[in-house]
Design a protein around this motif. Sequence first.
Motif, PDB file in Angstrom:
ATOM      1  N   LYS A 193       0.812  -1.215   0.000  1.00 20.05           N
ATOM      2  CA  LYS A 193       0.000   0.000   0.000  1.00 20.05           C
ATOM      3  C   LYS A 193       0.846   1.266   0.000  1.00 20.05           C
ATOM      4  N   LYS A 194       1.974   1.261   0.721  1.00 21.63           N
ATOM      5  CA  LYS A 194       2.784   2.470   0.835  1.00 21.63           C
ATOM      6  C   LYS A 194       4.240   2.293   0.425  1.00 21.63           C
ATOM      7  N   LEU A 195       4.663   1.087   0.140  1.00 21.58           N
ATOM      8  CA  LEU A 195       6.059   0.821  -0.189  1.00 21.58           C
ATOM      9  C   LEU A 195       6.222   0.577  -1.687  1.00 21.58           C
ATOM     10  N   SER A 196       7.184   1.271  -2.290  1.00 23.65           N
ATOM     11  CA  SER A 196       7.435   1.105  -3.720  1.00 23.65           C
ATOM     12  C   SER A 196       8.930   1.015  -3.976  1.00 23.65           C
ATOM     13  N   VAL A 197       9.281   0.487  -5.127  1.00 26.33           N
ATOM     14  CA  VAL A 197      10.679   0.435  -5.568  1.00 26.33           C
ATOM     15  C   VAL A 197      10.753   1.107  -6.928  1.00 26.33           C
ATOM     16  N   GLY A 198      11.947   1.643  -7.238  1.00 27.58           N
ATOM     17  CA  GLY A 198      12.060   2.348  -8.499  1.00 27.58           C
ATOM     18  C   GLY A 198      13.467   2.321  -9.057  1.00 27.58           C
ATOM     19  N   LEU A 199      13.564   2.621 -10.337  1.00 28.27           N
ATOM     20  CA  LEU A 199      14.834   2.714 -11.058  1.00 28.27           C
ATOM     21  C   LEU A 199      14.901   4.089 -11.700  1.00 28.27           C
ATOM     22  N   ASP A 200      16.007   4.803 -11.454  1.00 28.60           N
ATOM     23  CA  ASP A 200      16.248   6.109 -12.063  1.00 28.60           C
ATOM     24  C   ASP A 200      17.465   6.032 -12.974  1.00 28.60           C
ATOM     25  N   TYR A 217      26.750  10.180 -16.192  1.00 23.68           N
ATOM     26  CA  TYR A 217      25.698   9.226 -16.542  1.00 23.68           C
ATOM     27  C   TYR A 217      25.361   8.485 -15.254  1.00 23.68           C
ATOM     28  N   MET A 218      24.128   8.605 -14.782  1.00 18.25           N
ATOM     29  CA  MET A 218      23.773   8.145 -13.444  1.00 18.25           C
ATOM     30  C   MET A 218      22.653   7.105 -13.493  1.00 18.25           C
ATOM     31  N   ALA A 219      22.713   6.150 -12.553  1.00 17.40           N
ATOM     32  CA  ALA A 219      21.653   5.148 -12.398  1.00 17.40           C
ATOM     33  C   ALA A 219      21.501   4.839 -10.917  1.00 17.40           C
ATOM     34  N   SER A 220      20.258   4.727 -10.465  1.00 12.24           N
ATOM     35  CA  SER A 220      19.991   4.508  -9.043  1.00 12.24           C
ATOM     36  C   SER A 220      18.813   3.563  -8.867  1.00 12.24           C
ATOM     37  N   LEU A 221      18.902   2.709  -7.852  1.00 11.43           N
ATOM     38  CA  LEU A 221      17.793   1.872  -7.425  1.00 11.43           C
ATOM     39  C   LEU A 221      17.325   2.388  -6.078  1.00 11.43           C
ATOM     40  N   GLY A 222      16.032   2.576  -5.918  1.00 13.83           N
ATOM     41  CA  GLY A 222      15.551   3.142  -4.660  1.00 13.83           C
ATOM     42  C   GLY A 222      14.312   2.450  -4.137  1.00 13.83           C
ATOM     43  N   ALA A 223      14.171   2.484  -2.818  1.00 16.11           N
ATOM     44  CA  ALA A 223      12.942   2.057  -2.157  1.00 16.11           C
ATOM     45  C   ALA A 223      12.324   3.290  -1.519  1.00 16.11           C
ATOM     46  N   ALA A 224      11.016   3.431  -1.610  1.00 13.53           N
ATOM     47  CA  ALA A 224      10.349   4.638  -1.125  1.00 13.53           C
ATOM     48  C   ALA A 224       9.157   4.278  -0.252  1.00 13.53           C
ATOM     49  N   PHE A 225       8.876   5.165   0.705  1.00  9.43           N
ATOM     50  CA  PHE A 225       7.735   4.999   1.593  1.00  9.43           C
ATOM     51  C   PHE A 225       6.871   6.245   1.503  1.00  9.43           C
TER      52      PHE A 225
END
Length: 199
Positions: A71-78, A101-109
């Motif tokens: 419901k509130k937790l997501s993951v993403g790629l930038d 040139y940048m790349a990031s993996l993130g978890a968000a709340f």
Amino acid sequence: MNRFFASAALRAFTSLILLSSPLDANAQTFVNGGAGKEPGALKAGVYFVWLSENDSQGLLFSNNFSHYLSKKLSVGLDVGLLSAKRYDDAKKIFTVQNTFYMASLGAAFDALQGEKVTLRLGAGPSVRHRAEVNSDPEGQGTQDGSVTHIKTSDTGFFGYLENDFGAFRNGIAGGRISYFHYSDGTPVLSIGVHMGFKF
């Protein structure tokens, strides 16, 4: 033998689809709760950046794909491209030019979740490949006259505060403040806006 592997792969793929599919309406609401009926989002953004060690400014162009796991937790790629420069008024030249040139993996709340507004906090690992022209490199890179060319890669982490506003039926518009810190080279502070859609 090839038929056997193809059949096994098809069975494994079918099983994965069935296991990942919600079994009832409640499960559907839980999985997609963070984005209503659309758990995925694709956004493109442009951000003003400041590189503290080089005292240079520029722009970061970034694309982001994210998906809600609950419901509130997501993951993403930038993934993004940063271009920044520092101009020396006395010398009348650019003394620093940065291309990352940048790349990031993130978890968000999602700290705040409304029908039209979402506020989230995120963090995760980040990598970059940087190409710099620098007049004060502190012994790095390849010397070329009065400037030095630096080409290298760094690992690090990033954190961000982001908000999304619902726009039209499945549209998204919002802003983000991010801070990137790496094992070597200058940190990056960025602030800007993005647009995209949910699906």
